[in-house]
Design an enzyme around this catalytic site. Sequence first.
Site, PDB file in Angstrom:
ATOM      1  N   CYS A 183       3.334  11.690   0.363  1.00 59.92           N
ATOM      2  CA  CYS A 183       3.371  10.251   0.122  1.00 59.92           C
ATOM      3  C   CYS A 183       3.344   9.590   1.493  1.00 59.92           C
ATOM      4  O   CYS A 183       4.037  10.040   2.409  1.00 59.92           O
ATOM      5  CB  CYS A 183       4.643   9.867  -0.635  1.00 59.92           C
ATOM      6  SG  CYS A 183       4.932   8.089  -0.773  1.00 59.92           S
ATOM      7  N   ASP A 241      -1.892   0.460  -0.348  1.00 61.27           N
ATOM      8  CA  ASP A 241      -0.789   1.324  -0.755  1.00 61.27           C
ATOM      9  C   ASP A 241       0.112   0.499  -1.662  1.00 61.27           C
ATOM     10  O   ASP A 241      -0.027  -0.729  -1.755  1.00 61.27           O
ATOM     11  CB  ASP A 241      -0.018   1.820   0.474  1.00 61.27           C
ATOM     12  CG  ASP A 241       1.156   2.727   0.104  1.00 61.27           C
ATOM     13  OD1 ASP A 241       0.959   3.622  -0.739  1.00 61.27           O
ATOM     14  OD2 ASP A 241       2.263   2.546   0.634  1.00 61.27           O
ATOM     15  N   HIS A 298       4.655   7.030   2.541  1.00 57.17           N
ATOM     16  CA  HIS A 298       5.951   6.495   2.965  1.00 57.17           C
ATOM     17  C   HIS A 298       6.756   7.538   3.747  1.00 57.17           C
ATOM     18  O   HIS A 298       7.541   7.196   4.634  1.00 57.17           O
ATOM     19  CB  HIS A 298       6.786   6.059   1.751  1.00 57.17           C
ATOM     20  CG  HIS A 298       6.387   4.757   1.148  1.00 57.17           C
ATOM     21  ND1 HIS A 298       5.257   4.613   0.379  1.00 57.17           N
ATOM     22  CD2 HIS A 298       6.968   3.535   1.189  1.00 57.17           C
ATOM     23  CE1 HIS A 298       5.173   3.360  -0.034  1.00 57.17           C
ATOM     24  NE2 HIS A 298       6.195   2.688   0.447  1.00 57.17           N
TER      25      HIS A 298
END
Length: 271
Positions: free
Chosen positions: A186, A10, A188
């Site tokens: 995403c 990532d 995150h």
Amino acid sequence: MDNRPIGVFDSGLGGLTAMRELARIMPEEDLVYFGDTGRVPYGGRSRETIIRYARQDVAFLSGFQPKAIVVACGTVSTTALDVLRAEWAAPMFGVVEPAARAAAQCTANGKVGLIGTRATIRSGAYERALAALRPGTEVIARACPLLVPLVENGRYQPGDVVAETVVAEYLAPVREQGVDTLMLGCTHYPLLKPLIARYMGPQVTLVDVGEQCARWVAGQLSAQGLRAGRTRPGRHRYFVSDDTGDFAALASAFLGEDVGADVEEIDITIY
């Protein structure tokens, strides 16, 4: 059976959401994680730059002879996955298809929200996947460029006024459209899940792309006979392209285990 490791990468620590789920589902597997912390975030970069970074990330992980590589990055999955699959022999798994499948199954009213980086939203990848899986689905997409920096700086806990304000500003237009499902596009963003869930309300189902990707990978490896045959717990190794200290502290807090001694800094630009 196949005892080679699984590679995961990532732009930063967001891919740990997939890493955590991979370790939970397949505790016997060796996992090698690379977070490109020196160049995070990827979401505001050009397609050419994202592809160049992704090639370097895969080149590094390929040195471990992985049986599969998990692209635990929404930006790379939507922008460069087709390029990577054409250039590398190892099975490569992204986050789009598993998340789109989950969203298609979850939505009752056919209105699905999507939040992601600018590159992810620009790509239209989730919309295309949902159109194929559930024709007629309305996707309300919103780019959220400030969320990745917030997470990378540890600003994702409930009660953080800055994080809560930014989440509310980004999600207000999505909530107003009456979505019943929200894709966190995403890896995150699941770290912000408590804040996002509270703002969107209990009537909205959140689809965690890292979690869905990990489940998909486990199923695919099992179907192909590529699961490890060992009985011992797998080894987890972590590599970053910037200082290891901040990453180790945040990763340890998120994963619930001390990863400090297992984090190494590498020069990704040589790959």
